[in-house]
Design a protein around this motif. Structure first.
Motif, PDB file in Angstrom:
ATOM      1  N   UNK A  22       0.969  -1.097   0.241  1.00 41.79           N
ATOM      2  CA  UNK A  22      -0.250   0.154  -0.124  1.00 41.79           C
ATOM      3  C   UNK A  22       0.813   0.972   0.328  1.00 41.79           C
ATOM      4  N   UNK A  23       1.697   1.536   0.783  1.00 36.29           N
ATOM      5  CA  UNK A  23       2.771   1.999   1.039  1.00 36.29           C
ATOM      6  C   UNK A  23       3.396   2.628  -1.101  1.00 36.29           C
ATOM      7  N   UNK A  24       3.442   1.970  -1.497  1.00 31.29           N
ATOM      8  CA  UNK A  24       4.041   1.227  -3.118  1.00 31.29           C
ATOM      9  C   UNK A  24       2.930   2.379  -3.699  1.00 31.29           C
ATOM     10  N   UNK A  25       1.754   1.908  -2.904  1.00 33.07           N
ATOM     11  CA  UNK A  25       1.071   2.100  -4.527  1.00 33.07           C
ATOM     12  C   UNK A  25       0.634   3.328  -4.835  1.00 33.07           C
ATOM     13  N   UNK A  26       1.029   4.386  -3.037  1.00 30.33           N
ATOM     14  CA  UNK A  26      -0.186   5.414  -2.606  1.00 30.33           C
ATOM     15  C   UNK A  26       0.909   6.972  -3.264  1.00 30.33           C
ATOM     16  N   UNK A  27       2.395   6.387  -3.356  1.00 32.63           N
ATOM     17  CA  UNK A  27       2.780   7.377  -4.126  1.00 32.63           C
ATOM     18  C   UNK A  27       3.156   7.250  -5.673  1.00 32.63           C
ATOM     19  N   UNK A  28       2.698   5.662  -5.807  1.00 33.48           N
ATOM     20  CA  UNK A  28       2.926   5.941  -7.442  1.00 33.48           C
ATOM     21  C   UNK A  28       1.997   5.089  -8.404  1.00 33.48           C
ATOM     22  N   UNK A  61      -2.134 -11.462  -1.527  1.00 32.35           N
ATOM     23  CA  UNK A  61      -2.189 -12.911  -1.384  1.00 32.35           C
ATOM     24  C   UNK A  61      -2.232 -12.457  -0.256  1.00 32.35           C
ATOM     25  N   UNK A  62      -3.623 -12.945   1.391  1.00 32.59           N
ATOM     26  CA  UNK A  62      -3.492 -12.811   2.463  1.00 32.59           C
ATOM     27  C   UNK A  62      -2.201 -14.010   3.139  1.00 32.59           C
ATOM     28  N   UNK A  63      -2.193 -14.436   4.151  1.00 29.48           N
ATOM     29  CA  UNK A  63      -0.972 -15.226   4.567  1.00 29.48           C
ATOM     30  C   UNK A  63      -1.759 -15.467   5.978  1.00 29.48           C
ATOM     31  N   UNK A  64      -2.687 -14.451   6.406  1.00 37.00           N
ATOM     32  CA  UNK A  64      -3.211 -14.548   7.945  1.00 37.00           C
ATOM     33  C   UNK A  64      -4.889 -13.730   7.806  1.00 37.00           C
ATOM     34  N   UNK A  65      -4.794 -13.627   8.826  1.00 39.60           N
ATOM     35  CA  UNK A  65      -6.552 -12.668   8.850  1.00 39.60           C
ATOM     36  C   UNK A  65      -6.346 -11.512   9.312  1.00 39.60           C
ATOM     37  N   UNK A  66      -5.848 -10.291   8.839  1.00 40.62           N
ATOM     38  CA  UNK A  66      -5.394  -8.852   9.251  1.00 40.62           C
ATOM     39  C   UNK A  66      -6.622  -8.328   8.819  1.00 40.62           C
ATOM     40  N   UNK A  67      -6.594  -8.513   7.001  1.00 38.48           N
ATOM     41  CA  UNK A  67      -7.555  -7.944   6.668  1.00 38.48           C
ATOM     42  C   UNK A  67      -7.522  -6.958   5.854  1.00 38.48           C
ATOM     43  N   UNK A  68      -5.986  -6.060   6.041  1.00 42.47           N
ATOM     44  CA  UNK A  68      -5.560  -5.183   5.372  1.00 42.47           C
ATOM     45  C   UNK A  68      -6.419  -5.098   3.856  1.00 42.47           C
ATOM     46  N   UNK A  69      -5.498  -6.173   3.270  1.00 41.24           N
ATOM     47  CA  UNK A  69      -6.500  -5.899   1.503  1.00 41.24           C
ATOM     48  C   UNK A  69      -7.822  -5.386   1.630  1.00 41.24           C
ATOM     49  N   UNK A  70      -8.441  -5.598   2.342  1.00 41.15           N
ATOM     50  CA  UNK A  70      -9.579  -5.096   1.911  1.00 41.15           C
ATOM     51  C   UNK A  70     -10.129  -3.700   2.028  1.00 41.15           C
ATOM     52  N   UNK A  71      -9.432  -3.038   2.496  1.00 44.94           N
ATOM     53  CA  UNK A  71      -9.409  -1.672   2.965  1.00 44.94           C
ATOM     54  C   UNK A  71      -8.988  -1.033   2.534  1.00 44.94           C
ATOM     55  N   UNK A  72      -9.235   0.313   2.685  1.00 49.21           N
ATOM     56  CA  UNK A  72      -8.143   1.425   1.470  1.00 49.21           C
ATOM     57  C   UNK A  72      -7.803   2.230   2.017  1.00 49.21           C
ATOM     58  N   UNK A  73      -7.571   1.825   3.903  1.00 47.43           N
ATOM     59  CA  UNK A  73      -6.544   2.463   4.827  1.00 47.43           C
ATOM     60  C   UNK A  73      -5.111   2.108   5.129  1.00 47.43           C
ATOM     61  N   UNK A  74      -3.786   3.169   4.577  1.00 48.81           N
ATOM     62  CA  UNK A  74      -2.399   2.659   4.942  1.00 48.81           C
ATOM     63  C   UNK A  74      -1.905   3.140   6.384  1.00 48.81           C
ATOM     64  N   UNK A  90      -7.509   6.188  -1.762  1.00 52.07           N
ATOM     65  CA  UNK A  90      -8.298   4.983  -2.910  1.00 52.07           C
ATOM     66  C   UNK A  90      -7.041   4.735  -3.538  1.00 52.07           C
ATOM     67  N   UNK A  91      -5.807   4.976  -3.662  1.00 57.20           N
ATOM     68  CA  UNK A  91      -5.209   4.325  -4.912  1.00 57.20           C
ATOM     69  C   UNK A  91      -4.219   3.106  -3.626  1.00 57.20           C
ATOM     70  N   UNK A  92      -4.822   3.032  -2.933  1.00 57.13           N
ATOM     71  CA  UNK A  92      -3.886   1.841  -1.719  1.00 57.13           C
ATOM     72  C   UNK A  92      -5.086   0.399  -1.631  1.00 57.13           C
ATOM     73  N   UNK A  93      -5.981   0.583  -1.891  1.00 59.65           N
ATOM     74  CA  UNK A  93      -7.042  -0.276  -1.992  1.00 59.65           C
ATOM     75  C   UNK A  93      -6.720  -1.230  -2.766  1.00 59.65           C
TER      76      UNK A  93
END
Length: 351
Positions: A100-106, A113-126, A140-143
């Motif tokens: 997400x940090x890379x996507x936010x600026x690029x 592809x999650x390997x835990x149940x963290x849930x970050x992959x389904x949010x637009x939160x960085x 929106x760029x980090x979703x």
């Protein structure tokens, strides 16, 4: 009934045992030809499998908890040098957070592809950490453009970490019941998320090699994250973000410890949310339902166990008070916040 609900645009693929083919298809759909594959060294073998048929031009493995700004900057530089046009991240919340940090600026799209149940992959939160201060935001760029959930990738996640990660997901559900932008759709998603997690986590604990428990837990974790992305970050997450950034605490365990204290704190002031949570647990009360699940799982109990210093309670109060949304159900004061943090630090029963 008056509310505005925004649904985030994202493809979600559940493909147990079939992540490599599913990820390859998602990357092809993006028209990407230069992929940056992000995975921590511990996930290297899984990343090898997932990325076997991808056009990988950059392999990046510097993944650090809470995404320090200097780590994010090095990843951004690697992406720029490789002229990448897609990011594929394989791992937990820290790995997704780095992508997400890379996507936010690029603006480069992510396939997560999650390997835990963290849930970050389904949010637009960085989230990024600078020194002791963790800053979060929405962009929106980090979703991730696509998420591929493959429960078979979770089979190597130890039960202890599965429990902590799953309770972190459960915290998304609970916080979504009273988040700053909460609406009835968020609460419905969060309630079903609790039901899925409450069914899946005990199955994971009793049969770590079984796929059904992992699938139910993934399902619940996804719903939790979708609800959280819409409802916004409430008191629980503000507390955990401050503590995690300030004391470099492990993310999932911190959420697992703090959750019952926040639920006990807010529940008397949010009767409708409390009823929904209790119903999802199939329990007389929300607190009893969570307590029973935690006992069954042997959940983490004390922040002291994870390295938080006792004087950290005093140090954390002011930044937490400044961060908690003004519409939190229970009035928050320096005194009752100190008591909550002390109980979480000691591992005593929630008051």
């Amino acid at each position: 009934m008056r509310f505005t609900h925004e649904t985030l645009g994202q493809r979600v693929v559940f493909a147990s045992g079939d992540a490599p083919a599913a990820v390859t298809a998602e990357v092809a759909a993006l028209g990407a030809t230069r992929v940056m594959l992000i995975a921590a060294p511990a996930e290297a073998a899984l990343a090898d499998r997932v990325g076997a048929d991808l056009p990988v031009v950059v392999r990046h493995d510097e993944v650090v908890m809470h995404v320090p700004v200097e780590v994010a900057q090095r990843a951004r530089q690697a992406a720029a040098e490789g002229s990448v046009d897609a990011l594929v991240c394989v791992g937990g919340g820290s790995t997704t957070g780095l992508a997400k940090a890379v996507a936010m600026t690029t603006g480069v799209p992510i396939v997560a592809v999650p390997t835990t149940y963290a849930g970050s992959e389904a949010t637009n939160v960085w989230g990024l950490t600078d020194g002791e201060i963790k800053t979060t935001g929405v962009d929106t760029r980090v979703l991730p453009r696509s998420v591929v959930y493959d429960a078979s990738l979770m089979l190597s996640l130890p039960v202890e970490m599965s429990v902590a990660s799953g309770l972190n997901a459960l915290a998304h559900c609970v916080d979504s019941m009273w988040g700053p932008r909460v609406d009835p759709i968020d609460q419905a998603l969060a309630g079903e998320g609790i039901r899925g997690l409450a069914a899946g986590l005990p199955a994971v604990a009793s049969d770590p090699a079984g796929l059904e428990g992992r699938e139910q837990t993934l399902y619940g974790a996804y719903l939790a994250a979708v609800a959280f992305a819409s409802a916004g970050s409430g008191i629980h997450h503000k507390i955990c973000h401050v503590l995690g950034g300030m004391f470099d605490l492990p993310h999932a365990q911190t959420h697992a410890v703090v959750l019952p204290h926040v639920l006990a704190f807010n529940a008397p002031f949010a009767p409708e949310a409390e009823r929904r949570i209790a119903q999802a647990f199939a329990s007389p009360t929300a607190n009893e339902g969570l307590a029973a699940l935690r006992r069954a799982l042997g959940a983490p109990r004390a922040l002291d166990d994870y390295g938080m210093p006792k004087d950290g309670i005093r140090r954390a109060v002011a930044p937490i008070l400044a961060a908690v949304p003004g519409n939190n159900p229970a009035p928050l004061t320096e005194e009752n916040l100190t008591a909550l943090l002390r109980a979480a630090w000691e591992g005593s029963e929630p008051a």
